[in-house]
Design an enzyme around this catalytic site. Sequence first.
Site, PDB file in Angstrom:
ATOM      1  N   ASN A 171      -2.998  -8.666   0.297  1.00 23.55           N
ATOM      2  CA  ASN A 171      -3.978  -9.320  -0.592  1.00 23.55           C
ATOM      3  C   ASN A 171      -4.351  -8.409  -1.763  1.00 23.55           C
ATOM      4  N   LYS A 208      -9.374   1.714   5.028  1.00 23.18           N
ATOM      5  CA  LYS A 208      -9.151   3.036   5.627  1.00 23.18           C
ATOM      6  C   LYS A 208     -10.083   4.144   5.134  1.00 23.18           C
ATOM      7  N   LYS A 224      -9.527   1.527  14.922  1.00 24.88           N
ATOM      8  CA  LYS A 224      -8.184   1.911  15.394  1.00 24.88           C
ATOM      9  C   LYS A 224      -8.151   1.931  16.932  1.00 24.88           C
ATOM     10  N   GLY A 274       0.811  -1.220   0.000  1.00 23.60           N
ATOM     11  CA  GLY A 274       0.000   0.000   0.000  1.00 23.60           C
ATOM     12  C   GLY A 274       0.843   1.268   0.000  1.00 23.60           C
ATOM     13  N   ARG A 280      -5.222  20.707   9.096  1.00 28.24           N
ATOM     14  CA  ARG A 280      -4.680  19.374   9.356  1.00 28.24           C
ATOM     15  C   ARG A 280      -3.163  19.419   9.406  1.00 28.24           C
ATOM     16  N   LEU A 285      -7.998  14.700   0.574  1.00 31.00           N
ATOM     17  CA  LEU A 285      -7.774  15.973  -0.104  1.00 31.00           C
ATOM     18  C   LEU A 285      -6.682  15.909  -1.174  1.00 31.00           C
ATOM     19  N   TYR A 303     -14.398   3.279  11.084  1.00 32.59           N
ATOM     20  CA  TYR A 303     -12.951   3.177  10.815  1.00 32.59           C
ATOM     21  C   TYR A 303     -12.166   3.615  12.053  1.00 32.59           C
ATOM     22  N   ASN A 353      -1.746  13.387   8.723  1.00 34.22           N
ATOM     23  CA  ASN A 353      -2.261  13.275   7.344  1.00 34.22           C
ATOM     24  C   ASN A 353      -1.126  13.071   6.341  1.00 34.22           C
ATOM     25  N   SER A 357      -3.855   6.022  14.098  1.00 35.33           N
ATOM     26  CA  SER A 357      -4.259   7.266  13.441  1.00 35.33           C
ATOM     27  C   SER A 357      -4.587   8.319  14.483  1.00 35.33           C
ATOM     28  N   ALA A 358      -4.410   9.573  14.082  1.00 35.91           N
ATOM     29  CA  ALA A 358      -4.802  10.697  14.937  1.00 35.91           C
ATOM     30  C   ALA A 358      -6.293  10.650  15.249  1.00 35.91           C
ATOM     31  N   ARG A 376     -18.302  18.525   5.488  1.00 30.97           N
ATOM     32  CA  ARG A 376     -18.430  17.065   5.367  1.00 30.97           C
ATOM     33  C   ARG A 376     -18.704  16.513   6.766  1.00 30.97           C
TER      34      ARG A 376
HETATM   35  P1  NAD Z   1      -3.393   1.432   1.760  1.00 28.54           P
HETATM   36  O1  NAD Z   1      -4.790   1.023   1.530  1.00 28.54           O
HETATM   37  O2  NAD Z   1      -2.631   2.030   0.637  1.00 28.54           O
HETATM   38  O3  NAD Z   1      -2.544   0.221   2.356  1.00 28.54           O
HETATM   39  C1  NAD Z   1      -3.126  -0.797   3.123  1.00 28.54           C
HETATM   40  C2  NAD Z   1      -2.684  -2.121   2.503  1.00 28.54           C
HETATM   41  O4  NAD Z   1      -3.222  -3.186   3.262  1.00 28.54           O
HETATM   42  C3  NAD Z   1      -3.169  -2.289   1.064  1.00 28.54           C
HETATM   43  O5  NAD Z   1      -2.085  -2.680   0.261  1.00 28.54           O
HETATM   44  C4  NAD Z   1      -4.227  -3.386   1.155  1.00 28.54           C
HETATM   45  O6  NAD Z   1      -4.296  -4.153  -0.017  1.00 28.54           O
HETATM   46  C5  NAD Z   1      -3.720  -4.162   2.357  1.00 28.54           C
HETATM   47  N1  NAD Z   1      -4.753  -4.942   3.065  1.00 28.54           N
HETATM   48  C6  NAD Z   1      -5.930  -4.501   3.585  1.00 28.54           C
HETATM   49  N2  NAD Z   1      -6.592  -5.532   4.150  1.00 28.54           N
HETATM   50  C7  NAD Z   1      -5.820  -6.646   3.984  1.00 28.54           C
HETATM   51  C8  NAD Z   1      -5.956  -8.010   4.325  1.00 28.54           C
HETATM   52  N3  NAD Z   1      -7.056  -8.477   4.946  1.00 28.54           N
HETATM   53  N4  NAD Z   1      -4.973  -8.863   3.994  1.00 28.54           N
HETATM   54  C9  NAD Z   1      -3.863  -8.434   3.354  1.00 28.54           C
HETATM   55  N5  NAD Z   1      -3.671  -7.140   2.995  1.00 28.54           N
HETATM   56  C10 NAD Z   1      -4.644  -6.253   3.316  1.00 28.54           C
HETATM   57  O7  NAD Z   1      -3.411   2.457   3.012  1.00 28.54           O
HETATM   58  P2  NAD Z   1      -2.232   3.327   3.604  1.00 28.54           P
HETATM   59  O8  NAD Z   1      -2.585   4.745   3.401  1.00 28.54           O
HETATM   60  O9  NAD Z   1      -0.928   2.812   3.165  1.00 28.54           O
HETATM   61  O10 NAD Z   1      -2.448   3.023   5.150  1.00 28.54           O
HETATM   62  C11 NAD Z   1      -1.756   2.008   5.825  1.00 28.54           C
HETATM   63  C12 NAD Z   1      -2.284   1.930   7.245  1.00 28.54           C
HETATM   64  O11 NAD Z   1      -2.148   3.201   7.860  1.00 28.54           O
HETATM   65  C13 NAD Z   1      -3.764   1.573   7.344  1.00 28.54           C
HETATM   66  O12 NAD Z   1      -3.946   0.713   8.440  1.00 28.54           O
HETATM   67  C14 NAD Z   1      -4.431   2.905   7.591  1.00 28.54           C
HETATM   68  O13 NAD Z   1      -5.629   2.755   8.305  1.00 28.54           O
HETATM   69  C15 NAD Z   1      -3.380   3.612   8.416  1.00 28.54           C
HETATM   70  N6  NAD Z   1      -3.509   5.072   8.354  1.00 28.54           N
HETATM   71  C16 NAD Z   1      -3.506   5.695   7.137  1.00 28.54           C
HETATM   72  C17 NAD Z   1      -3.673   7.067   7.056  1.00 28.54           C
HETATM   73  C18 NAD Z   1      -3.720   7.772   5.719  1.00 28.54           C
HETATM   74  O14 NAD Z   1      -4.192   8.911   5.666  1.00 28.54           O
HETATM   75  N7  NAD Z   1      -3.218   7.173   4.637  1.00 28.54           N
HETATM   76  C19 NAD Z   1      -3.841   7.835   8.234  1.00 28.54           C
HETATM   77  C20 NAD Z   1      -3.814   7.164   9.459  1.00 28.54           C
HETATM   78  C21 NAD Z   1      -3.655   5.787   9.507  1.00 28.54           C
HETATM   79  N1  UFG Z   2     -11.354  17.970   1.965  1.00 30.11           N
HETATM   80  C1  UFG Z   2     -11.980  18.810   1.079  1.00 30.11           C
HETATM   81  N2  UFG Z   2     -12.337  18.305  -0.135  1.00 30.11           N
HETATM   82  C2  UFG Z   2     -12.083  17.025  -0.504  1.00 30.11           C
HETATM   83  C3  UFG Z   2     -11.432  16.173   0.416  1.00 30.11           C
HETATM   84  C4  UFG Z   2     -11.093  16.682   1.651  1.00 30.11           C
HETATM   85  O1  UFG Z   2     -12.230  19.986   1.372  1.00 30.11           O
HETATM   86  O2  UFG Z   2     -12.445  16.624  -1.623  1.00 30.11           O
HETATM   87  C5  UFG Z   2     -10.971  18.510   3.290  1.00 30.11           C
HETATM   88  C6  UFG Z   2     -11.641  17.789   4.432  1.00 30.11           C
HETATM   89  O3  UFG Z   2     -12.899  18.331   4.687  1.00 30.11           O
HETATM   90  C7  UFG Z   2     -10.632  18.038   5.548  1.00 30.11           C
HETATM   91  C8  UFG Z   2      -9.288  18.078   4.829  1.00 30.11           C
HETATM   92  O4  UFG Z   2      -9.595  18.325   3.462  1.00 30.11           O
HETATM   93  O5  UFG Z   2     -10.871  19.290   6.107  1.00 30.11           O
HETATM   94  C9  UFG Z   2      -8.503  16.797   4.940  1.00 30.11           C
HETATM   95  O6  UFG Z   2      -9.347  15.724   4.550  1.00 30.11           O
HETATM   96  P1  UFG Z   2      -8.804  14.252   4.294  1.00 30.11           P
HETATM   97  O7  UFG Z   2      -9.968  13.413   3.918  1.00 30.11           O
HETATM   98  O8  UFG Z   2      -7.641  14.298   3.368  1.00 30.11           O
HETATM   99  O9  UFG Z   2      -8.208  13.842   5.698  1.00 30.11           O
HETATM  100  P2  UFG Z   2      -8.936  13.688   7.116  1.00 30.11           P
HETATM  101  O10 UFG Z   2      -8.216  14.594   8.049  1.00 30.11           O
HETATM  102  O11 UFG Z   2     -10.384  13.827   7.029  1.00 30.11           O
HETATM  103  O12 UFG Z   2      -8.684  12.144   7.402  1.00 30.11           O
HETATM  104  C10 UFG Z   2      -7.392  11.658   7.626  1.00 30.11           C
HETATM  105  C11 UFG Z   2      -7.288  10.190   7.196  1.00 30.11           C
HETATM  106  C12 UFG Z   2      -8.148   9.320   8.064  1.00 30.11           C
HETATM  107  C13 UFG Z   2      -7.911   9.579   9.507  1.00 30.11           C
HETATM  108  C14 UFG Z   2      -8.034  11.054   9.804  1.00 30.11           C
HETATM  109  C15 UFG Z   2      -7.684  11.390  11.210  1.00 30.11           C
HETATM  110  O13 UFG Z   2      -7.678  10.042   5.860  1.00 30.11           O
HETATM  111  O14 UFG Z   2      -7.777   7.989   7.803  1.00 30.11           O
HETATM  112  O15 UFG Z   2      -7.121  11.773   8.962  1.00 30.11           O
HETATM  113  O16 UFG Z   2      -6.415  10.900  11.473  1.00 30.11           O
HETATM  114  F1  UFG Z   2      -8.821   8.921  10.259  1.00 30.11           F
END
Ligand code: NAD
Ligand code: UFG
Length: 339
Positions: free
Chosen positions: A33, A85, A154, A11, A232, A201, A150, A180, A125-126, A293
């Site tokens: 997977n 996620k 966490k 990922g 953020r 975003l 979601y 973020n 996550s935050a 939102r």
């Molecule tokens: P991502 O979706 O790109 O990566 C997650 C990976 O896990 C993917 O490759 C997916 O195929 C794999 N996966 C999911 N379920 C599975 C399963 N049952 N078996 C095997 N593989 C599986 O997401 P990411 O942005 O890289 O995030 C990684 C982790 O960080 C996640 O747990 C997410 O919740 C957490 N996180 C992400 C953010 C964000 O904004 N990206 C913020 C906070 C926390």
């Molecule tokens: N936003 C827009 N337009 C869009 C998308 C987002 O204005 O099309 C705004 C949202 O309202 C927010 C900001 O951009 O104010 C950031 O939004 P994101 O969706 O990029 O991020 P979030 O802070 O909502 O969520 C992120 C992760 C979640 C995590 C959360 C708190 O995506 O996984 O931070 O840690 F749960």
Amino acid sequence: MSTILLAGGAGYIGSHTAVELINSGYDVVVADNYSNSCPEAVKRVEEITGKSVKTYEVDIKDTEKLETVFIENKIDAVIHFAGLKAVGESVEKPVLYYRNNIDTTLALLECMNKYSVKNMIFSSSATVYGEENPVPYTEQMKRGTCTNPYGWTKVMMEQILEDAAKADKELSVVLLRYFNPIGAHESGKIGEDPQGIPNNLMPYVAQVAVGRREKLTIFGKDYDTPDGTCRRDYIHVVDLAKGHVKAIDYILKNNGVEIFNLGTGTPYSVTEIVDTFEKATGVKINHVYGDRRAGDLPESYANADKALAVLGWKTEKTLEDMCKDTWNWQSNNPNGYKK
Ligand code: NAD
Ligand code: UFG
């Protein structure tokens, strides 16, 4: 040389972490997977690092299949990225989210226990700070009330991991609370590749920039923030990946449970993101203001002092770097990993 299992390593964050771990001399094994990623991401990691990466296509919920990974490799630590996620999707499909996110965690813990792997780093996550805690968030604050399933997964997984470590004194756990993550590797070979319409975003901005979406809607401009849009703590994914290397260095030498915020400590508003992206890339982002939102907090940002004090980690990249690197990835790969 220590071997690190990256569960969900194909990922967005996992692939960047794989690069930084390999560059720091660790061996990595990826188990995924591909439910939200593809094998091409791992190939690109190999291209960047010049090393081959052992990869297993496995659903991590499937304890029996997962065992093969533990039997065939001597794993020193696990980083658990494998989760679903998408916040909105989790509201529509809560059972899918609870099943996937909790079961992957339990299956990993069971295998780790069976094969005496005693180090687990978890992608938290935050969002676990919930609605009650004031910004900036510090690690000793109590977990709060989440606005979606979601977030609750966490919270629950943090609790499960803490309980497991309490019961097994040899098990060490590091909970990394990401803020973020945005941006991409400077090579432009790996980056965020959301399926369908992006929820977040920066991928949305990038797809408007590359012409895949017509315009960005900024969700709400009447928040109690300096310019009325949400703020953020955006963190460059390579800084975040380096935080994982520091956490691995730490967990291999220390015992117990630790929580670290991985953020910059500086919030930016949605409008500032759009402005900085335009300045950094020279590409205009067509945008309109829309309604708030559901579930969005006005502000979310870290106090990042603990990671600096204990891990010796802090972010190095600027918001401009985050925008430039996002654009480098998106413009080189307009359709993501699809050719
Ligand atoms: P991502 O979706 O790109 O990566 C997650 C990976 O896990 C993917 O490759 C997916 O195929 C794999 N996966 C999911 N379920 C599975 C399963 N049952 N078996 C095997 N593989 C599986 O997401 P990411 O942005 O890289 O995030 C990684 C982790 O960080 C996640 O747990 C997410 O919740 C957490 N996180 C992400 C953010 C964000 O904004 N990206 C913020 C906070 C926390
Ligand atoms: N936003 C827009 N337009 C869009 C998308 C987002 O204005 O099309 C705004 C949202 O309202 C927010 C900001 O951009 O104010 C950031 O939004 P994101 O969706 O990029 O991020 P979030 O802070 O909502 O969520 C992120 C992760 C979640 C995590 C959360 C708190 O995506 O996984 O931070 O840690 F749960």
